[in-house]
Enzyme design. Structure first.
Site, mmCIF file in Angstrom:
data_model
loop_
_atom_site.group_PDB
_atom_site.id
_atom_site.type_symbol
_atom_site.label_atom_id
_atom_site.label_comp_id
_atom_site.label_asym_id
_atom_site.label_seq_id
_atom_site.Cartn_x
_atom_site.Cartn_y
_atom_site.Cartn_z
ATOM 1 N N ARG A 121 -9.089 61.163 37.787
ATOM 2 C CA ARG A 121 -8.174 61.844 37.171
ATOM 3 C C ARG A 121 -7.252 61.171 38.188
ATOM 4 O O ARG A 121 -6.191 61.599 38.503
ATOM 5 C CB ARG A 121 -8.126 63.272 38.018
ATOM 6 C CG ARG A 121 -9.871 64.530 36.778
ATOM 7 C CD ARG A 121 -9.312 65.570 37.744
ATOM 8 N NE ARG A 121 -9.930 66.219 36.584
ATOM 9 C CZ ARG A 121 -11.319 66.793 37.853
ATOM 10 N NH1 ARG A 121 -11.757 66.497 38.927
ATOM 11 N NH2 ARG A 121 -12.358 67.739 36.922
ATOM 12 N N LYS A 143 3.482 52.525 31.338
ATOM 13 C CA LYS A 143 3.354 52.036 30.051
ATOM 14 C C LYS A 143 1.850 51.554 29.744
ATOM 15 O O LYS A 143 1.442 50.418 30.430
ATOM 16 C CB LYS A 143 3.872 52.405 28.686
ATOM 17 C CG LYS A 143 4.559 53.560 28.137
ATOM 18 C CD LYS A 143 5.385 52.631 26.597
ATOM 19 C CE LYS A 143 6.661 53.569 26.033
ATOM 20 N NZ LYS A 143 7.410 52.596 24.994
ATOM 21 N N GLU A 185 11.001 39.218 23.978
ATOM 22 C CA GLU A 185 11.095 39.771 25.684
ATOM 23 C C GLU A 185 12.320 40.175 25.911
ATOM 24 O O GLU A 185 13.297 40.981 25.892
ATOM 25 C CB GLU A 185 10.097 41.098 25.933
ATOM 26 C CG GLU A 185 8.398 41.103 24.912
ATOM 27 C CD GLU A 185 8.563 42.345 24.427
ATOM 28 O OE1 GLU A 185 10.061 43.584 24.625
ATOM 29 O OE2 GLU A 185 7.720 43.076 24.105
ATOM 30 N N LYS A 227 14.906 46.894 32.128
ATOM 31 C CA LYS A 227 14.482 47.708 31.605
ATOM 32 C C LYS A 227 14.119 49.228 32.596
ATOM 33 O O LYS A 227 13.892 50.167 32.692
ATOM 34 C CB LYS A 227 13.284 47.546 31.506
ATOM 35 C CG LYS A 227 11.676 48.097 31.544
ATOM 36 C CD LYS A 227 10.500 48.092 30.399
ATOM 37 C CE LYS A 227 9.784 48.613 30.176
ATOM 38 N NZ LYS A 227 8.450 48.000 29.451
ATOM 39 N N GLU A 237 9.926 58.976 27.193
ATOM 40 C CA GLU A 237 10.617 58.801 25.422
ATOM 41 C C GLU A 237 11.062 59.998 25.052
ATOM 42 O O GLU A 237 10.334 60.483 23.796
ATOM 43 C CB GLU A 237 9.971 57.302 24.614
ATOM 44 C CG GLU A 237 9.603 56.738 24.991
ATOM 45 C CD GLU A 237 9.321 55.841 24.132
ATOM 46 O OE1 GLU A 237 9.178 56.230 22.805
ATOM 47 O OE2 GLU A 237 8.748 54.427 24.068
ATOM 48 N N ARG A 242 14.931 55.614 26.072
ATOM 49 C CA ARG A 242 13.420 54.467 26.082
ATOM 50 C C ARG A 242 13.071 53.945 24.980
ATOM 51 O O ARG A 242 12.723 52.754 24.810
ATOM 52 C CB ARG A 242 12.035 54.910 27.161
ATOM 53 C CG ARG A 242 11.186 54.311 27.512
ATOM 54 C CD ARG A 242 10.491 54.714 28.277
ATOM 55 N NE ARG A 242 9.718 53.175 28.159
ATOM 56 C CZ ARG A 242 9.000 53.910 29.385
ATOM 57 N NH1 ARG A 242 8.250 54.301 30.120
ATOM 58 N NH2 ARG A 242 7.567 52.564 29.734
ATOM 59 N N ASN A 246 12.033 49.696 22.028
ATOM 60 C CA ASN A 246 11.086 49.302 20.804
ATOM 61 C C ASN A 246 11.467 48.331 19.600
ATOM 62 O O ASN A 246 10.592 48.149 18.896
ATOM 63 C CB ASN A 246 10.169 50.216 20.212
ATOM 64 C CG ASN A 246 9.590 51.584 21.531
ATOM 65 O OD1 ASN A 246 8.695 50.542 21.939
ATOM 66 N ND2 ASN A 246 9.595 52.528 21.591
ATOM 67 N N HIS A 249 9.611 46.321 17.083
ATOM 68 C CA HIS A 249 7.818 46.703 17.439
ATOM 69 C C HIS A 249 7.225 47.791 16.628
ATOM 70 O O HIS A 249 5.949 47.501 16.115
ATOM 71 C CB HIS A 249 8.044 47.559 19.168
ATOM 72 C CG HIS A 249 7.845 46.412 20.255
ATOM 73 N ND1 HIS A 249 8.916 45.811 20.541
ATOM 74 C CD2 HIS A 249 7.266 46.234 20.783
ATOM 75 C CE1 HIS A 249 8.154 45.134 21.356
ATOM 76 N NE2 HIS A 249 7.628 45.144 21.767
ATOM 77 N N HIS A 253 4.706 44.843 14.625
ATOM 78 C CA HIS A 253 2.568 46.201 15.398
ATOM 79 C C HIS A 253 2.678 46.139 13.889
ATOM 80 O O HIS A 253 1.476 46.223 13.679
ATOM 81 C CB HIS A 253 3.566 47.903 16.044
ATOM 82 C CG HIS A 253 3.380 47.680 17.379
ATOM 83 N ND1 HIS A 253 3.568 48.366 18.080
ATOM 84 C CD2 HIS A 253 2.944 46.762 17.958
ATOM 85 C CE1 HIS A 253 3.989 48.651 19.552
ATOM 86 N NE2 HIS A 253 3.864 47.012 19.611
ATOM 87 N N HIS A 267 2.106 38.899 19.974
ATOM 88 C CA HIS A 267 2.211 40.679 20.080
ATOM 89 C C HIS A 267 4.335 39.524 20.318
ATOM 90 O O HIS A 267 4.554 40.152 19.636
ATOM 91 C CB HIS A 267 1.751 41.458 21.498
ATOM 92 C CG HIS A 267 3.076 42.191 22.084
ATOM 93 N ND1 HIS A 267 2.900 43.043 20.988
ATOM 94 C CD2 HIS A 267 4.037 42.660 22.719
ATOM 95 C CE1 HIS A 267 4.012 44.258 21.216
ATOM 96 N NE2 HIS A 267 4.586 43.791 22.623
#
Length: 366
Positions: A121, A143, A185, A227, A237, A242, A246, A249, A253, A267
Site C-alpha cells: 500500500r 506520475k 521535452e 516543471k 491535473e 499541469r 502534455n 503528447h 502518443h 517517446h
C-alpha cells in the site's frame, strides 16, 4: 550542486542537480536508507554503464545496494514486468519505510514508481535518472504508470518520489538519438510559457546534444524548475495547469501507438512530432501564425527530430490516428482536451476540438 524544491506540503522533496553526483550518491542518499540498504532497480543497458558506480558509492557510505536488473525498452512497462518486480521487491524484504532506487530512464522510473505506489500500500522511492528525458521530465512530478494494449500510461498512480538526484555526467553514455529525443521535452518548456527559453534553445540546443556541459546543466535546471512550479500549482491535473506539460503528447502518443510503442519511434521523437503537429494544427485553425509553426518545426528538425508523419515513419490516415487518441487517459465526458498554441510560449488547453477536424488535418499531413 543546484537544489530545486518541489513544494507539495507533506509530499515535498528536493531535486538535486550535480555533475559527478552519481559518484557521491552514498553521502547524498544516506538519509533515505533508514535500514542501511537500498534495492536498486535498473535495466540491462544502464546496469552496464552506471550500476557499479552507484553501488561503489553506496558501499563507501556503508549502505548495501542490492540490484534488480530488468530488460531494457518500452516493453518493460507491462503487467508482466510489474508483477515480476513487485515479487522481487517482496523477496528483498522491502518495508513501507524503505526507499527503492530507480536508476535509469523514464521506463524504469515509471515502472518503479508504480510498483512502489502499490507495494504494501505504498513504500518510498528515489529517482536517479540517467537520460535527458527522465532528468528534465519524467523523474519529477510523481506520475507513475505502465502501458496497456489500449495505450500508453493508462494504468498508474500519482506517487511522488522522496528525492531526485540528477547527474548530468550520465548523459555522456547516451547515443545522440536518445539525447535528441530527450531534448524534445526541454524545448517543450519554452513552447509552453517561456519564449525566451525557446530562443535560448534555438541558440544552444545543438550544443547541448553535442555534449556542452554548461548548456546541459542550464537546460536541466531550467526545465526542472519549470516543471516543479507547474506541479506545485496542480499536482493531479485538477485545474488544467499541469495539463500544459502534455504539449505534443496527444498527437505523439497516437504516433507511438501506431508504431507499436517500439524503438521505431522513441517517446521524445513522438513528442517532438506531436508538438510540430500541434502548432501546425493551431495555425490551421487560425490560432497562431504559420511563421510560429514553421519556427517550431525548423528548430526541432535542425536537432534531428521528426516533425512530419513521414519523418516519424507513420503512414496511417487521420481516422486511425484519432482512434488511438480516444484511448487517451485525459478523456473526460467523451471529450479529448488538446494542447494548442496562440504563439510560441502561449500554450493553452482547448476542450472543444472537433476530432473530425483533427482527422482531416492529419490526412492533409500525409
Amino acid at each position: 550542486m543546484t537544489i530545486i524544491p518541489v513544494s507539495l506540503g507533506a509530499r515535498s522533496y528536493d531535486v538535486a542537480i550535480e555533475a559527478g553526483g552519481l559518484r557521491r550518491a552514498g553521502e547524498r542518499l544516506a538519509g533515505y536508507a533508514p535500514r542501511g540498504r537500498f534495492a536498486i532497480v535498473t535495466d540491462s543497458h544502464v546496469a552496464d554503464a552506471h550500476l557499479a558506480t552507484l553501488t561503489a558509492s553506496l558501499s563507501k557510505a556503508g549502505i548495501a545496494g542490492e540490484p534488480i536488473v530488468l530488460p531494457a525498452g518500452e516493453a518493460t512497462k507491462s503487467w508482466a514486468q510489474l508483477e515480476a518486480l513487485t515479487d522481487r521487491l517482496i523477496e528483498h524484504g522491502i518495508e513501507r519505510s524503505d526507499n527503492v532506487i530507480a536508476l535509469g530512464g523514464g521506463v524504469t522510473g515509471d515502472l518503479v514508481g508504480f510498483a512502489c505506489a502499490i507495494l504494501k500500500r505504498g513504500c518510498g522511492f528515489v529517482q536517479v535518472p540517467t537520460t535527458l528525458l527522465a532528468q528534465v521530465d519524467s523523474s519529477v512530478g510523481g506520475k507513475t504508470a505502465i502501458n496497456s494494449r489500449a495505450g500508453k500510461n493508462l494504468i498508474g498512480a500519482f506517487h511522488q518520489p522522496a528525492h531526485v538526484l540528477i547527474d548530468p555526467d550520465t548523459l555522456d553514455t547516451l547515443p545522440e538519438r536518445q539525447l535528441a529525443a530527450g531534448y524534445a521535452e526541454v524545448a517543450k518548456y519554452g513552447l509552453i510559457d517561456d519564449p525566451a527559453f525557446f530562443a535560448w534553445c534555438e541558440e544552444n540546443g545543438a550544443k547541448l546534444i553535442a555534449g556542452d556541459a554548461t548548456a546541459r546543466t542550464h537546460a536541466i535546471a531550467t526545465s526542472v524548475a519549470a516543471k516543479a512550479r507547474i506541479v506545485a500549482e496542480d499536482e493531479r491535473e485538477t485545474t488544467g495547469r499541469r495539463a500544459l506539460l502534455n504539449l505534443g503528447h496527444t498527437f505523439g502518443h497516437a504516433l507511438e501507438a501506431e508504431t507499436g510503442f517500439s524503438a521505431r519511434l522513441l517517446h521524445g521523437e513522438g513528442v517532438a512530432c506531436g508538438m510540430a503537429l500541434a502548432f501546425r494544427f493551431s495555425a490551421h485553425q487560425g490560432l497562431c501564425s504559420a511563421d510560429d509553426a514553421d519556427r517550431v518545426a525548423r528548430h526541432l528538425a535542425a536537432v534531428g527530430l521528426p516533425t512530419t508523419l513521414a519523418a516519424a515513419g507513420v503512414a496511417a490516415d487521420g481516422s486511425t490516428l484519432v482512434a488511438h487518441m480516444l484511448h487517451d487517459k485525459k478523456m473526460a465526458g467523451g471529450r479529448l482536451p488538446f494542447l494548442l498554441a496562440r504563439g510560441i510560449g502561449e500554450t493553452f488547453v482547448a476542450k472543444d476540438v472537433d476530432l473530425g477536424a483533427v482527422a482531416s488535418f492529419l490526412d492533409g499531413e500525409r
